[in-house]
Design an enzyme around this catalytic site. Structure first.
Site, PDB file in Angstrom:
ATOM      1  N   ARG A  52       0.830  -1.214   0.000  1.00  0.00           N
ATOM      2  CA  ARG A  52       0.000   0.000   0.000  1.00  0.00           C
ATOM      3  C   ARG A  52       0.864   1.263   0.000  1.00  0.00           C
ATOM      4  O   ARG A  52       0.380   2.362  -0.213  1.00  0.00           O
ATOM      5  CB  ARG A  52      -0.948  -0.032   1.219  1.00  0.00           C
ATOM      6  N   TYR A 103     -16.963  18.381 -13.538  1.00  0.00           N
ATOM      7  CA  TYR A 103     -17.324  16.969 -13.677  1.00  0.00           C
ATOM      8  C   TYR A 103     -18.311  16.582 -12.578  1.00  0.00           C
ATOM      9  O   TYR A 103     -18.115  16.914 -11.404  1.00  0.00           O
ATOM     10  CB  TYR A 103     -16.052  16.115 -13.610  1.00  0.00           C
ATOM     11  N   ASP A 174      -7.553  20.322 -12.366  1.00  0.00           N
ATOM     12  CA  ASP A 174      -7.931  19.042 -12.973  1.00  0.00           C
ATOM     13  C   ASP A 174      -7.559  19.140 -14.453  1.00  0.00           C
ATOM     14  O   ASP A 174      -8.197  19.849 -15.226  1.00  0.00           O
ATOM     15  CB  ASP A 174      -9.434  18.791 -12.779  1.00  0.00           C
ATOM     16  N   LYS A 199      -8.553   8.430 -18.540  1.00  0.00           N
ATOM     17  CA  LYS A 199      -8.973   9.029 -19.821  1.00  0.00           C
ATOM     18  C   LYS A 199      -7.814   9.024 -20.827  1.00  0.00           C
ATOM     19  O   LYS A 199      -7.365   7.970 -21.217  1.00  0.00           O
ATOM     20  CB  LYS A 199      -9.518  10.430 -19.564  1.00  0.00           C
TER      21      LYS A 199
HETATM   22  C1  LIG Z   1     -12.652  15.984 -15.622  1.00  0.00           C
HETATM   23  C2  LIG Z   1     -12.727  14.734 -14.819  1.00  0.00           C
HETATM   24  N1  LIG Z   1     -12.132  14.695 -13.626  1.00  0.00           N
HETATM   25  C3  LIG Z   1     -12.182  13.592 -12.848  1.00  0.00           C
HETATM   26  C4  LIG Z   1     -12.859  12.459 -13.245  1.00  0.00           C
HETATM   27  C5  LIG Z   1     -12.911  11.246 -12.351  1.00  0.00           C
HETATM   28  O1  LIG Z   1     -12.029  10.277 -12.822  1.00  0.00           O
HETATM   29  P1  LIG Z   1     -12.250   8.698 -12.571  1.00  0.00           P
HETATM   30  O2  LIG Z   1     -13.453   8.290 -13.343  1.00  0.00           O
HETATM   31  O3  LIG Z   1     -10.959   8.125 -13.068  1.00  0.00           O
HETATM   32  O4  LIG Z   1     -12.421   8.521 -11.113  1.00  0.00           O
HETATM   33  C6  LIG Z   1     -13.495  12.464 -14.492  1.00  0.00           C
HETATM   34  C7  LIG Z   1     -14.242  11.270 -14.945  1.00  0.00           C
HETATM   35  O5  LIG Z   1     -14.957  11.327 -15.915  1.00  0.00           O
HETATM   36  C8  LIG Z   1     -13.420  13.628 -15.293  1.00  0.00           C
HETATM   37  O6  LIG Z   1     -14.021  13.695 -16.495  1.00  0.00           O
END
Ligand SMILES: Cc1ncc(COP(=O)(O)O)c(C=O)c1O
Length: 376
Positions: A52, A103, A174, A199
């Protein structure tokens, strides 16, 4: 990764290929192996010690992400795990300023933290720089998603980050939609650059992972403690798959972005489309801001059809090549009407379709889109 002395620095396209490789030894491995170990020989305390706390396969991917983002990187089990680690570090009652159109997972988490009385959140339009700057006094953490998902708004990152740091606000970006190939938040002064590695970085819709990169050593240690104790760690196989995926990031993103611009341009002239959101379009309200500092405009676009939510559903169901699925950033194109999910923000129109443009032939994609738009 090594750059021979006296040679020019490697470009990002080369860094993603060369970073995170094992040291060169005769007959040594070219690729890191998948380290399947919950524990390690530990005759003395120190080192990773336990699964971990660290893992060689994570480290290889972390090195590759760091080569793009700058700073040092920590891998997490998902993008949300990475975001949660940041928010969990905040003191009770801290003020977070965040996008009002981010998001839906991030928005739901912020709403939950607010309703639990953990933090106060100021929601802003990140593309309105004066509104963001006005919200900064008293803010402990400015969380900037840019471009936003799925509204495709762009924050003037260099201006906002500089102003926030003058006021000693913590700044996290982000970077999922842009990736560090298009914008580098740490170089602009942000404390943290976060990715949903799920992504574009991994790029094949087969893993969930997240990352946090920072140039601040003390902050890195605090975030690493969050990972150790929160336990939202990555699986080594997932890390290995994402490392394999990131090797082709530059070429995938280039192709997807070219396709996205072409499709956005054609959609904006289509009689059944009332509005297109893509910062790469010169007519887009965020184009001028994005052009100031982004090297490319990403491969996600949103559009509203000249019809109802039901019509938008019919369009998404009618495609043959594009899959109707949530998520983005993979080699394959995906689309969906965002409001079919109840968590989507009320400010997003009911008939908005988000399209993550993949690397398929653009004419095949267009034929599919044009034909699907004929279904209502
Ligand atoms: C802009 C953005 N940030 C964070 C996330 C969260 O990522 P995860 O699905 O890998 O937890 C997403 C998921 O679609 C996203 O589009």
């Amino acid at each position: 990764m090594s750059t021979p002395k006296d040679s020019r620095p490697l470009s990002p396209a080369s860094l993603v290929v060369s970073a995170g490789r094992p040291a060169v030894t005769p007959d040594g491995e070219l690729n890191p192996s998948i380290s399947l170990n919950s524990t390690f020989h530990a005759p003395n305390a120190g080192g990773a010690g336990y699964g971990r706390y660290g893992n060689e396969t994570w480290s290889a991917l972390e090195e590759a992400i760091s080569a793009l983002e700058g700073g040092r990187t920590l891998l997490f089990g998902s993008g949300m795990a990475a975001i949660s680690a940041v928010f969990n570090m905040l003191p009770h009652g801290a003020v977070i300023t965040a996008s009002k159109n981010g998001y839906s997972g991030t928005m739901s988490l912020l709403k939950k933290l607010e309703s639990d009385g953990r933090v106060d959140v100021r929601y802003v339009d990140v593309s309105n720089t004066s509104e963001v700057l006005d919200s900064l006094p008293g803010t402990v953490l400015l969380w900037l998603e840019s471009p936003t998902n799925p509204a495709l708004e762009v924050a003037d990152l260099p201006t906002i980050i500089t102003a926030a740091k003058k006021l000693n606000c913590g700044v996290g970006v982000d970077n999922t939609f842009a990736t560090a190939l298009n914008q580098q938040p740490l170089a602009m002064g942000a404390d943290i650059s976060m990715n949903s590695v799920t992504k574009f970085l991994a790029g094949h819709s087969d893993v969930l992972l997240g990352s946090l990169s920072t140039s601040d050593g003390a902050l890195f240690t605090r975030l690493e403690d969050q990972r150790k104790l929160g336990g939202a760690i990555a699986g080594p196989f997932e890390a290995w798959l994402a490392l394999r995926g990131i090797r082709t990031l530059a070429i995938r993103l280039k192709q997807s972005q070219e396709n996205a611009l072409e499709i956005a341009t054609r959609l904006s002239k289509h009689p059944k489309v009332s509005k297109v959101r893509y910062p790469g379009l010169p007519s887009d309200p965020h184009h001028a801001t994005a052009k100031k500092f982004m090297k490319g405009f990403g491969a996600v676009l949103s559009f509203e059809i000249a019809g109802s939510a039901g019509d938008a559903d019919k369009v998404c169901s009618a495609s043959k090549l594009i899959s109707q699925a949530t998520s983005l950033g993979g080699v394959e194109s995906l689309w969906e009407r965002r409001h079919r999910w109840s968590a989507e923000s009320p400010s997003i129109p009911e008939n908005l379709i988000r399209l993550s443009v993949g690397i398929e032939d653009v004419e095949d994609l267009w034929a599919d889109i044009d034909s699907a738009l004929g279904y209502y």
